[in-house]
Design an enzyme around this catalytic site. Structure first.
Site, PDB file in Angstrom:
ATOM      1  N   LYS A   1       0.861  -1.184   0.000  1.00  0.00           N
ATOM      2  CA  LYS A   1       0.000   0.000   0.000  1.00  0.00           C
ATOM      3  C   LYS A   1       0.895   1.231   0.000  1.00  0.00           C
ATOM      4  CE  LYS A   1      -3.674   2.292   2.540  1.00  0.00           C
ATOM      5  NZ  LYS A   1      -4.635   2.170   3.654  1.00  0.00           N
TER       6      LYS A   1
ATOM      7  N   ARG B   1     -10.549  10.693   2.045  1.00  0.00           N
ATOM      8  CA  ARG B   1     -10.531  11.488   3.282  1.00  0.00           C
ATOM      9  C   ARG B   1     -11.891  12.135   3.494  1.00  0.00           C
ATOM     10  NH1 ARG B   1      -4.710  11.876   3.576  1.00  0.00           N
ATOM     11  NH2 ARG B   1      -4.365   9.639   3.397  1.00  0.00           N
TER      12      ARG B   1
ATOM     13  N   ARG C   1       1.001   9.726   5.725  1.00  0.00           N
ATOM     14  CA  ARG C   1       1.234   8.386   6.259  1.00  0.00           C
ATOM     15  C   ARG C   1       2.560   7.817   5.773  1.00  0.00           C
ATOM     16  NH1 ARG C   1      -3.875   7.829   8.160  1.00  0.00           N
ATOM     17  NH2 ARG C   1      -5.661   8.019   6.770  1.00  0.00           N
TER      18      ARG C   1
ATOM     19  N   GLU D   1       7.285  -6.694   1.137  1.00  0.00           N
ATOM     20  CA  GLU D   1       6.092  -6.632   2.004  1.00  0.00           C
ATOM     21  C   GLU D   1       5.123  -7.778   1.672  1.00  0.00           C
ATOM     22  OE1 GLU D   1       5.339  -4.700   4.528  1.00  0.00           O
ATOM     23  OE2 GLU D   1       6.606  -2.922   4.363  1.00  0.00           O
TER      24      GLU D   1
ATOM     25  N   LYS E   1      -2.181  -1.548  -3.831  1.00  0.00           N
ATOM     26  CA  LYS E   1      -3.054  -0.376  -3.773  1.00  0.00           C
ATOM     27  C   LYS E   1      -2.238   0.899  -3.821  1.00  0.00           C
ATOM     28  CE  LYS E   1      -6.164   1.838  -0.545  1.00  0.00           C
ATOM     29  NZ  LYS E   1      -6.643   1.843   0.794  1.00  0.00           N
TER      30      LYS E   1
ATOM     31  N   SER F   1     -10.227   5.802  -4.447  1.00  0.00           N
ATOM     32  CA  SER F   1     -11.110   6.960  -4.579  1.00  0.00           C
ATOM     33  C   SER F   1     -10.639   7.965  -5.632  1.00  0.00           C
ATOM     34  CB  SER F   1     -11.263   7.648  -3.220  1.00  0.00           C
ATOM     35  OG  SER F   1      -9.994   8.030  -2.710  1.00  0.00           O
TER      36      SER F   1
ATOM     37  N   TYR G   1     -15.395   1.033  -6.682  1.00  0.00           N
ATOM     38  CA  TYR G   1     -16.671   1.658  -6.323  1.00  0.00           C
ATOM     39  C   TYR G   1     -17.711   1.444  -7.421  1.00  0.00           C
ATOM     40  CZ  TYR G   1     -13.734   3.608  -2.684  1.00  0.00           C
ATOM     41  OH  TYR G   1     -12.866   3.727  -1.618  1.00  0.00           O
TER      42      TYR G   1
HETATM   43  C1  PBG Z   1      -7.039   3.322   5.547  1.00  0.00           C
HETATM   44  C2  PBG Z   1      -7.552   3.272   4.148  1.00  0.00           C
HETATM   45  C3  PBG Z   1      -7.426   4.265   3.163  1.00  0.00           C
HETATM   46  C4  PBG Z   1      -8.070   3.766   2.033  1.00  0.00           C
HETATM   47  C5  PBG Z   1      -8.569   2.505   2.337  1.00  0.00           C
HETATM   48  N1  PBG Z   1      -8.221   2.208   3.647  1.00  0.00           N
HETATM   49  C6  PBG Z   1      -6.866   5.626   3.250  1.00  0.00           C
HETATM   50  C7  PBG Z   1      -5.428   5.837   3.471  1.00  0.00           C
HETATM   51  O1  PBG Z   1      -4.633   4.918   3.615  1.00  0.00           O
HETATM   52  O2  PBG Z   1      -5.025   7.022   3.541  1.00  0.00           O
HETATM   53  C8  PBG Z   1      -8.182   4.490   0.730  1.00  0.00           C
HETATM   54  C9  PBG Z   1      -9.216   3.971  -0.213  1.00  0.00           C
HETATM   55  C10 PBG Z   1      -9.526   4.908  -1.318  1.00  0.00           C
HETATM   56  O3  PBG Z   1      -8.860   5.941  -1.500  1.00  0.00           O
HETATM   57  O4  PBG Z   1     -10.470   4.609  -2.060  1.00  0.00           O
HETATM   58  N2  PBG Z   1      -7.931   2.678   6.441  1.00  0.00           N
END
Ligand code: PBG
Length: 299
Positions: free
Chosen positions: A172, A182, A193, A209, A224, A250, A289
């Site tokens: 990730k 967000r 992060r 990982e 991801k 997203s 989505y």
């Molecule tokens: C963290 C989490 C995130 C997403 C899924 N789980 C946000 C992040 O890591 O900042 C993002 C999913 C998306 O952007 O559609 N629990």
């Protein structure tokens, strides 16, 4: 592509009387319990392979206590979905604290305000067990803490949940493509992060990982975001003995939606092409989505 390759991420918010639109993700909403169940039934009718549930609580605190509370919104949602859908739908839960913490980080913080990896693992174990008890068949640790898969596996087994699977968010990346998420979860995060998610330029670390999560007992591994990381996805699929997932996040959704709304691209063709490319790159499971809509097209 088959409908069962698709997983629909869904947001359930506490305290709503109507579904609340997410401005940066046109067509995606924060659900009420009722609208969640309706949308889940539609997904099931389209033969979507699974649902990934995120909770949006009214109150947040330092340890994310709402995540592990039995009446916490995500756990309430899992029970409602299980009751509505029966045993035939694969329910997945986001096993992370960021939606529930007031600082917005994926874990608990130490005295210096840094994320405390090992203290967070304890919380993830509690969280995974509560989610399994609430009806999740798959827990999905998305916080990128070191050792999270091993800790959760041991914790689930000790609690008798030997059949609950772990979908590990293995590779990730610290990505700009999570921007609209967000808003979707009302995140309060300041900063970023980058101490626990991966550097977009680093390919080898992603594979390391993945290997670590496999050794720790992951039942599925995820890459991801999806589209900007198709190379990592392909390499992961080539080495993985377990199913591989990829998350069309997203920002990917927002980008395509915005361009299509301007008439600059053909929406449906673009959606199908991107999801197909993610499958082609090696994803057995695509979180998107658009899962219900795409499932309807390929059904
Ligand atoms: C963290 C989490 C995130 C997403 C899924 N789980 C946000 C992040 O890591 O900042 C993002 C999913 C998306 O952007 O559609 N629990």
């Amino acid at each position: 592509m088959q409908p069962r390759n698709l997983v629909l991420p869904m947001f359930l918010a506490e305290g709503l009387t109507e579904p609340r639109p997410i401005a940066s993700m046109p067509g995606v909403v924060q659900h009420t319990l009722d609208s969640l169940c309706t949308a889940a039934v539609e997904a099931m009718a389209a033969d979507v392979g699974g649902l990934m549930l995120f909770g949006v609580p009214e109150q947040r605190d330092a340890t994310g206590s709402g995540a592990t509370a039995e009446d916490g919104i995500l756990n309430v949602g899992l029970r409602a979905l299980r009751a509505e859908l029966g045993d035939d739908m694969v329910l997945m839960a986001d096993t992370c604290l960021d939606e529930f913490t007031d600082h917005g980080h994926c874990g608990v913080l130490d005295a210096n305000g840094s994320v405390d990896n090992d203290a967070t693992l304890q919380r993830y174990v509690e969280l995974a067990v509560v989610q399994a008890e609430s009806g999740a068949r798959v827990v999905a640790p998305s916080g990128m803490m070191d050792g999270q898969v091993a800790a959760i596996r041991v914790g689930l087994d000790l609690a008798g949940h030997t059949d609950t699977a772990i979908l590990a968010y293995s590779a990730k990346y610290a990505s700009a493509f999570y921007g609209p998420f967000r808003e979707a979860v009302g995140s309060t995060l300041k900063g970023d992060r980058r101490t626990y998610q991966q550097d977009p330029g680093n390919r080898r670390e992603a594979l390391r990982e993945v290997d670590l999560d496999l050794a720790e007992g992951a039942d599925m591994v995820m890459v991801k975001p999806a589209m900007a990381y198709l190379d990592v996805l392909r390499e992961t699929a080539d080495r993985s003995p377990v199913p591989v997932a990829a998350y069309q996040v997203s920002g990917e959704y927002a980008m395509i939606s915005a361009a299509a709304a301007n008439g600059w691209i053909d929406r449906d063709r673009t959606i199908l092409e991107t999801v197909t490319s993610i499958r082609r790159a090696g994803a057995d499971v695509v979180l998107t989505y658009w899962a219900t809509e795409v499932a309807g097209w390929v059904q």
